[in-house]
Enzyme design. Structure first.
Site, PDB file in Angstrom:
ATOM      1  CG  PHE A 155      -1.916  -1.130   1.191  1.00 44.88           C
ATOM      2  CD1 PHE A 155      -3.079  -1.029   0.442  1.00 44.88           C
ATOM      3  CD2 PHE A 155      -1.667  -2.304   1.872  1.00 44.88           C
ATOM      4  CE1 PHE A 155      -3.983  -2.085   0.381  1.00 44.88           C
ATOM      5  CE2 PHE A 155      -2.562  -3.368   1.820  1.00 44.88           C
ATOM      6  CZ  PHE A 155      -3.724  -3.253   1.074  1.00 44.88           C
ATOM      7  CD  GLU A 158       5.099   5.295  -8.030  1.00 45.16           C
ATOM      8  OE1 GLU A 158       5.310   6.297  -8.723  1.00 45.16           O
ATOM      9  OE2 GLU A 158       4.788   4.194  -8.513  1.00 45.16           O
ATOM     10  CE  LYS A 209      -2.390  -1.961  -4.245  1.00 44.32           C
ATOM     11  NZ  LYS A 209      -1.816  -0.811  -3.578  1.00 44.32           N
ATOM     12  CG  ASN A 213      -5.015   0.980  -5.426  1.00 40.32           C
ATOM     13  OD1 ASN A 213      -4.743   1.622  -4.422  1.00 40.32           O
ATOM     14  ND2 ASN A 213      -4.088   0.397  -6.165  1.00 40.32           N
ATOM     15  CE1 TYR A 256      -6.710  19.616  -1.248  1.00 37.77           C
ATOM     16  CE2 TYR A 256      -6.724  17.356  -0.422  1.00 37.77           C
ATOM     17  CZ  TYR A 256      -6.567  18.712  -0.205  1.00 37.77           C
ATOM     18  OH  TYR A 256      -6.265  19.184   1.066  1.00 37.77           O
ATOM     19  N   GLY A 258      -9.019  17.807  -9.608  1.00 40.27           N
ATOM     20  CA  GLY A 258      -7.804  18.132 -10.345  1.00 40.27           C
ATOM     21  C   GLY A 258      -7.938  17.710 -11.790  1.00 40.27           C
ATOM     22  CB  CYS A 265      -1.559   1.970  -8.380  1.00 37.59           C
ATOM     23  SG  CYS A 265       0.029   1.258  -7.945  1.00 37.59           S
ATOM     24  CE  LYS A 268      -0.457  -2.067 -12.186  1.00 36.46           C
ATOM     25  NZ  LYS A 268      -0.918  -3.091 -11.293  1.00 36.46           N
TER      26      LYS A 268
HETATM   27  P1  NAD Z   1       7.849  -1.323 -11.781  1.00 38.20           P
HETATM   28  O1  NAD Z   1       7.463  -1.404 -13.200  1.00 38.20           O
HETATM   29  O2  NAD Z   1       8.418  -0.068 -11.229  1.00 38.20           O
HETATM   30  O3  NAD Z   1       8.887  -2.493 -11.442  1.00 38.20           O
HETATM   31  C1  NAD Z   1       8.700  -3.816 -11.794  1.00 38.20           C
HETATM   32  C2  NAD Z   1      10.064  -4.440 -11.976  1.00 38.20           C
HETATM   33  O4  NAD Z   1       9.905  -5.833 -12.202  1.00 38.20           O
HETATM   34  C3  NAD Z   1      10.836  -3.898 -13.186  1.00 38.20           C
HETATM   35  O5  NAD Z   1      12.081  -3.412 -12.776  1.00 38.20           O
HETATM   36  C4  NAD Z   1      10.981  -5.113 -14.106  1.00 38.20           C
HETATM   37  O6  NAD Z   1      12.175  -5.120 -14.832  1.00 38.20           O
HETATM   38  C5  NAD Z   1      10.920  -6.236 -13.097  1.00 38.20           C
HETATM   39  N1  NAD Z   1      10.560  -7.538 -13.668  1.00 38.20           N
HETATM   40  C6  NAD Z   1       9.611  -7.832 -14.581  1.00 38.20           C
HETATM   41  N2  NAD Z   1       9.581  -9.150 -14.821  1.00 38.20           N
HETATM   42  C7  NAD Z   1      10.533  -9.711 -14.033  1.00 38.20           C
HETATM   43  C8  NAD Z   1      10.980 -11.037 -13.827  1.00 38.20           C
HETATM   44  N3  NAD Z   1      10.432 -12.058 -14.467  1.00 38.20           N
HETATM   45  N4  NAD Z   1      11.977 -11.237 -12.960  1.00 38.20           N
HETATM   46  C9  NAD Z   1      12.543 -10.214 -12.292  1.00 38.20           C
HETATM   47  N5  NAD Z   1      12.167  -8.926 -12.450  1.00 38.20           N
HETATM   48  C10 NAD Z   1      11.167  -8.687 -13.303  1.00 38.20           C
HETATM   49  O7  NAD Z   1       6.539  -1.752 -10.967  1.00 38.20           O
HETATM   50  P2  NAD Z   1       6.126  -1.284  -9.487  1.00 38.20           P
HETATM   51  O8  NAD Z   1       5.513   0.066  -9.557  1.00 38.20           O
HETATM   52  O9  NAD Z   1       7.238  -1.553  -8.556  1.00 38.20           O
HETATM   53  O10 NAD Z   1       4.940  -2.321  -9.209  1.00 38.20           O
HETATM   54  C11 NAD Z   1       5.193  -3.674  -8.937  1.00 38.20           C
HETATM   55  C12 NAD Z   1       3.892  -4.293  -8.458  1.00 38.20           C
HETATM   56  O11 NAD Z   1       3.478  -3.669  -7.229  1.00 38.20           O
HETATM   57  C13 NAD Z   1       2.733  -4.110  -9.433  1.00 38.20           C
HETATM   58  O12 NAD Z   1       1.902  -5.232  -9.344  1.00 38.20           O
HETATM   59  C14 NAD Z   1       2.017  -2.892  -8.869  1.00 38.20           C
HETATM   60  O13 NAD Z   1       0.654  -2.868  -9.213  1.00 38.20           O
HETATM   61  C15 NAD Z   1       2.185  -3.090  -7.382  1.00 38.20           C
HETATM   62  N6  NAD Z   1       2.147  -1.863  -6.592  1.00 38.20           N
HETATM   63  C16 NAD Z   1       2.746  -0.739  -7.037  1.00 38.20           C
HETATM   64  C17 NAD Z   1       2.727   0.402  -6.238  1.00 38.20           C
HETATM   65  C18 NAD Z   1       3.360   1.683  -6.687  1.00 38.20           C
HETATM   66  O14 NAD Z   1       3.100   2.721  -6.082  1.00 38.20           O
HETATM   67  N7  NAD Z   1       4.187   1.679  -7.738  1.00 38.20           N
HETATM   68  C19 NAD Z   1       2.084   0.378  -4.989  1.00 38.20           C
HETATM   69  C20 NAD Z   1       1.513  -0.801  -4.581  1.00 38.20           C
HETATM   70  C21 NAD Z   1       1.539  -1.928  -5.370  1.00 38.20           C
END
Ligand code: NAD
Length: 438
Positions: A155, A158, A209, A213, A256, A258, A265, A268
């Site tokens: 959760f 960024e 989750k 969202n 807010y 905007g 997130c 998608k």
């Molecule tokens: P991201 O795209 O920043 O990072 C994902 C990483 O996984 C990339 O670096 C990619 O190269 C790597 N990857 C892909 N396939 C791979 C494999 N087979 N082996 C090893 N590495 C591999 O994504 P993110 O924002 O970190 O999100 C990751 C997950 O967490 C998603 O499911 C997202 O929905 C969830 N999430 C994201 C956030 C957020 O704020 N970004 C918050 C909560 C949950």
């Protein structure tokens, strides 16, 4: 504990850094070789406040390592976190290829009992498929290891990801394995007390989750819809926000209006939840409208600009303040800036953009295809000879600009405020034409 984190993106990298900071030995793995090389050299591959220092410290103290070798990362750990991307398929469903590839590798390479934890956001039932895939690989190898599955949705936000990771509101652990639950409790004991751990079954954890969202996205779309009605009715959305946000049943957060929500997130995950519901034979009317309102909202600023300057924007220059989907991040995935810049460019406008962190991402990835754009060194430089300023991201440094400076640099004293950051009355006194949301 020996942990491996698969995926070194916004979630994986922050999780790896924070678990290392808590005293664990962490091996973080990613398929992106260039990313791993930079991380091995101590360079953070994302902008996230406080992250670089933690990465460097834990690499120096040999708590945190990076590798692109999946076999090594699985064999050197007792607990493996899956934090790979789950991007959106064309039909809106979650693309689980990365997650299933990792599950296959775990089954192929594991050589001791393991706890497998999914942090990636995945549709209900995915963790059970992960278990099936691992089992299948173990059967092929004709060997048996005990493994325990847990869903541990993430959760973090960024922009405050390190803080959120270290001090979470709550931690959801979905598992039917007592062993996995106890280990997760121990692992999280440094970040959270027992009251903030919520233990549940795997399917409910996966669903939590998406529900979280969708709820947050619905609040934003609700306020954006209210802002449209306010404009027509002559009411002020920010006063309405104060009025309703002070109701303890509603609360002030995520109210807010905007230029629409973006990021990796909300868009998608709402789409994936819609898709999942449809597969289950349910039409999620409300969720579909949340997305529809958001899509419309991303065009509101453009409509205001064309209303003021006309449909043909050739010969006009617009200063864009902010490219990231929100402040304190370099992430531009699904950012409102993309829609706004594409629409301006399509109409022939010239764009001068500035963002404190996202310019590199814009240049190399998200806006590579835009021809009529240039990037400024700072926010004031972006204003020179521009016909109007368009505020898109709510970075602190854009909040209280030197309006005399702004006035001197802009060709026309016109501001489109996509985040309702400024005081319209004050700006009118300074001779600005000011447009906002709602
Ligand atoms: P991201 O795209 O920043 O990072 C994902 C990483 O996984 C990339 O670096 C990619 O190269 C790597 N990857 C892909 N396939 C791979 C494999 N087979 N082996 C090893 N590495 C591999 O994504 P993110 O924002 O970190 O999100 C990751 C997950 O967490 C998603 O499911 C997202 O929905 C969830 N999430 C994201 C956030 C957020 O704020 N970004 C918050 C909560 C949950």
């Amino acid at each position: 504990m020996n942990l491996s984190i698969i995926g070194a993106g916004y979630v994986g990298l922050v999780t790896a850094a924070c678990f290392a900071e808590a005293g664990n030995k962490v091996l973080c793995m990613d398929v992106d070789q260039s990313k791993i090389e930079r991380l091995q050299q101590g360079v953070s591959t994302i902008y996230e406040p406080g992250l670089s220092e933690i990465l460097r410290r834990n690499q120096r103290e040999k708590n945190l390592f990076f590798t692109s070798d999946i076999e090594e990362s699985i064999q050197k750990s007792d607990i493996c976190f899956i934090a790979v991307g789950t991007p959106m398929n064309i039909d809106g469903s979650a693309n689980l290829r990365n997650v299933f590839n990792v599950a296959e590798s775990i089954g192929r390479y594991m050589r001791n009992d393991m706890i497998i934890v999914t942090k990636s956001t995945v549709p209900v039932g995915t963790n059970h498929k992960i278990a099936d895939i691992i089992n299948c690989e173990l059967i092929k190898r004709e060997c048996y290891f005990d493994f325990h599955i847990a869903s541990n949705p993430e959760f973090l936000r960024e922009g405050s990801a390190v803080e959120d990771c270290m001090h979470p509101d709550r931690i959801i652990i979905g598992s039917n394995s007592e062993k996995a639950i106890n280990i997760m409790k121990e692992l999280y004991s440094l970040f959270a007390n027992n009251d903030s751990l919520i233990i549940m079954d795997i399917r409910s954890a996966e669903m939590t989750k998406y529900a979280a969202n969708a709820m947050l996205a619905s609040r934003i779309s609700f306020m954006n819809e209210m802002s449209q009605i306010c404009e027509k009715a002559g009411a002020d959305i920010d006063l309405v926000r104060l009025g309703i946000g002070s109701d303890s049943r509603i609360g002030p957060h995520f109210l807010y209006a905007g230029c629409g929500y973006g990021g990796s997130c909300f868009p998608k995950d709402v789409q994936a939840l819609i898709s999942m519901s449809q597969h289950l034979g349910y039409t999620p009317v409300l969720l579909e409208k949340i997305e529809q309102v958001n899509h419309t909202q991303k065009h509101v600023i453009i409509n205001k600009i064309t209303h003021r300057f006309g449909e043909d924007l050739s010969g006009y220059t617009f200063a864009i303040w902010g490219l990231a989907f929100k402040k304190n991040t370099d992430d531009m995935r699904q950012a409102p800036s993309l829609t706004i810049i594409e629409e301006l460019s399509k109409r022939g406008a010239h764009i001068k953009a500035y963002d404190p962190q996202a310019i590199q991402n814009a240049k190399t990835k998200y806006l590579r295809h835009i021809r009529n754009i240039e990037y400024a060194e700072n926010e004031y430089e972006a204003l020179i000879e521009a016909d109007a300023l368009v505020l898109v991201t709510e970075w602190e440094q854009f909040k209280n600009p030197d309006f005399d400076n702004v006035r001197q640099r802009l060709k026309n004293r016109i501001i489109f405020d996509g985040r309702n950051q400024y005081n319209g009355k004050k700006l009118a006194e300074l001779g600005f034409e000011y447009y906002r949301i709602g």
